[in-house]
Scaffold this motif. Sequence first.
Motif, PDB file in Angstrom:
ATOM      1  N   CYS A   1      52.422 -32.735 -26.804  1.00 29.65           N
ATOM      2  CA  CYS A   1      50.982 -32.913 -26.543  1.00 29.65           C
ATOM      3  C   CYS A   1      50.065 -32.992 -27.653  1.00 29.65           C
ATOM      4  O   CYS A   1      50.282 -32.199 -28.437  1.00 29.65           O
ATOM      5  CB  CYS A   1      50.517 -31.971 -25.593  1.00 29.65           C
ATOM      6  SG  CYS A   1      48.769 -32.047 -25.312  1.00 29.65           S
ATOM      7  N   HIS A   2      49.435 -34.338 -27.521  1.00 29.93           N
ATOM      8  CA  HIS A   2      48.638 -34.449 -29.006  1.00 29.93           C
ATOM      9  C   HIS A   2      47.435 -34.079 -28.967  1.00 29.93           C
ATOM     10  O   HIS A   2      46.380 -34.293 -29.897  1.00 29.93           O
ATOM     11  CB  HIS A   2      48.553 -36.088 -28.938  1.00 29.93           C
ATOM     12  CG  HIS A   2      50.156 -36.660 -29.269  1.00 29.93           C
ATOM     13  ND1 HIS A   2      50.504 -37.568 -30.545  1.00 29.93           N
ATOM     14  CD2 HIS A   2      51.163 -36.604 -28.806  1.00 29.93           C
ATOM     15  CE1 HIS A   2      51.643 -37.649 -30.555  1.00 29.93           C
ATOM     16  NE2 HIS A   2      52.238 -37.387 -29.326  1.00 29.93           N
TER      17      HIS A   2
ATOM     18  N   CYS B   1      44.753 -35.251 -27.011  1.00 31.49           N
ATOM     19  CA  CYS B   1      43.745 -36.218 -27.188  1.00 31.49           C
ATOM     20  C   CYS B   1      42.750 -35.928 -25.753  1.00 31.49           C
ATOM     21  O   CYS B   1      41.765 -36.631 -25.834  1.00 31.49           O
ATOM     22  CB  CYS B   1      44.426 -37.507 -27.265  1.00 31.49           C
ATOM     23  SG  CYS B   1      45.494 -37.889 -25.702  1.00 31.49           S
ATOM     24  N   ASP B   2      43.274 -35.424 -24.998  1.00 25.78           N
ATOM     25  CA  ASP B   2      42.434 -35.092 -23.621  1.00 25.78           C
ATOM     26  C   ASP B   2      42.219 -36.495 -22.937  1.00 25.78           C
ATOM     27  O   ASP B   2      41.362 -36.455 -22.045  1.00 25.78           O
ATOM     28  CB  ASP B   2      41.032 -34.299 -23.961  1.00 25.78           C
ATOM     29  CG  ASP B   2      41.405 -32.889 -24.117  1.00 25.78           C
ATOM     30  OD1 ASP B   2      42.445 -32.411 -23.562  1.00 25.78           O
ATOM     31  OD2 ASP B   2      40.494 -32.202 -24.749  1.00 25.78           O
TER      32      ASP B   2
ATOM     33  N   CYS C   1      43.939 -37.461 -20.639  1.00 30.19           N
ATOM     34  CA  CYS C   1      44.405 -37.004 -19.480  1.00 30.19           C
ATOM     35  C   CYS C   1      43.538 -36.428 -18.486  1.00 30.19           C
ATOM     36  O   CYS C   1      43.449 -36.311 -17.163  1.00 30.19           O
ATOM     37  CB  CYS C   1      45.695 -36.148 -19.259  1.00 30.19           C
ATOM     38  SG  CYS C   1      45.451 -34.802 -20.235  1.00 30.19           S
TER      39      CYS C   1
ATOM     40  N   CYS D   1      47.961 -40.296 -19.311  1.00 28.91           N
ATOM     41  CA  CYS D   1      48.519 -39.994 -20.542  1.00 28.91           C
ATOM     42  C   CYS D   1      49.301 -41.164 -21.223  1.00 28.91           C
ATOM     43  O   CYS D   1      49.943 -41.691 -20.976  1.00 28.91           O
ATOM     44  CB  CYS D   1      49.413 -38.752 -20.600  1.00 28.91           C
ATOM     45  SG  CYS D   1      50.386 -38.092 -22.118  1.00 28.91           S
TER      46      CYS D   1
HETATM   47  S1  SF4 Z   1      46.672 -37.119 -22.411  1.00 29.20           S
HETATM   48 FE1  SF4 Z   1      46.791 -34.921 -22.268  1.00 29.20          FE
HETATM   49  S2  SF4 Z   1      48.918 -34.359 -22.022  1.00 29.20           S
HETATM   50 FE2  SF4 Z   1      48.785 -36.499 -22.706  1.00 29.20          FE
HETATM   51  S3  SF4 Z   1      48.833 -36.246 -24.974  1.00 29.20           S
HETATM   52 FE3  SF4 Z   1      46.597 -36.179 -24.317  1.00 29.20          FE
HETATM   53  S4  SF4 Z   1      46.110 -33.932 -24.112  1.00 29.20           S
HETATM   54 FE4  SF4 Z   1      48.180 -34.110 -24.319  1.00 29.20          FE
END
Ligand code: SF4
Length: 354
Positions: free
Chosen positions: A259-260, A262-263, A265, A317
């Motif tokens: 998990c990066h 990045c939020d 999601c 994501c």
């Molecule tokens: S979108 Fe959500 S689950 Fe996917 S990498 Fe970003 S923070 Fe992690």
Amino acid sequence: MEKIRLGRTNLMVTRVGFGGIPIQRLTENEAIDVVKKCFELGINFFDTANGYTTSEERIGKALKGYREKVILATKTHARNPEELSKNLELSLKRLNVDYIDLYQFHGVSDFPSLDKILEPDGVMAVVEKARARGIVRHIGISSHQIDVAKKAVSSGCFETIMFPFNFIESEVADELIPLCRKLDVGFICMKPIAGGLVDNASIAIKYLLQYRDIALIPGIEKIAEIEEIVKIVDHAPNMNDAEKSEMRRIRETLGARFCHRCDYCQPCTMEIPISTVMNGKSVYKRMPPERFFTLSMDEAIEKATKCSDCGECEKRCPYHLPIRDMIKEQVSWYQHLTSNNEKNISKSSVRGHH
Ligand code: SF4
Ligand code: SF4
């Protein structure tokens, strides 16, 4: 150790600096010994933060008497002027110095926070005044979110950016690092060992040493760790073929479930703080137990148990992570930890590279 110029700060920092998170987990004497050893091995760049409990004070004690020989960086989470003034004063006191080389806005990972920092008469104005008085020499920012980081770099207001970069999360090499080069912003690489998730620190460091103009700040907790890293930087910076294929193997296995933060999601329909839950294990590896087992972590996990399996997050994501499965794994890992009463786990069993 070889030094690099940290963008337009013109500070000459060693290619590997000292990341100050994990020394919180040590006794004070152990922490001071580790910091001193780093200095003796030639490291001149020490990064900490107001939020890392004892870290600033321990670094201050260890480096007493060497002020002119080291470059000290710290960070603040403050977003209002009064709080910032207090944080800055506290950092100076804890580090036991009368100026800070690099003062960074900590963890700016959404646009409203960046805008708030830059608003007229906001916290940036306070730091600029401190710079005019010589208390702060340079101003930087740290972020986990690529679009926010790019905007911060392009704003012209920050001389450095600190961002996660390692061979698992290497997208920054395509856009953010070239942008930093173009605008002469110093790039400081945080989480070079993927927040402790990669066991092979040697490969992780060698991967990053290919980038000759960035500073790495691995979290250092043991003298053996820094000795190994210094040996790599000074004598064996290149990967051999076996290491390259091992790197590819780790990237394939770990990358598919990494998990990066990045939020993208969000928003979760059940208000689960997805990235907090997903990164629990990495935080656990770096923080002292009392900072990891907090009420907010309990609450995050409690929310995660309510995941409705709607799948909305997975559609958003960009890394196509199986978020629902990963959340379930994290919940059961956390429940296992707490049911075994591992809140009191001995420090030695959780130590590792950052
Ligand atoms: S979108 Fe959500 S689950 Fe996917 S990498 Fe970003 S923070 Fe992690
Ligand atoms: S699947 Fe679970 S985590 Fe994802 S949005 Fe739905 S409730 Fe939230």
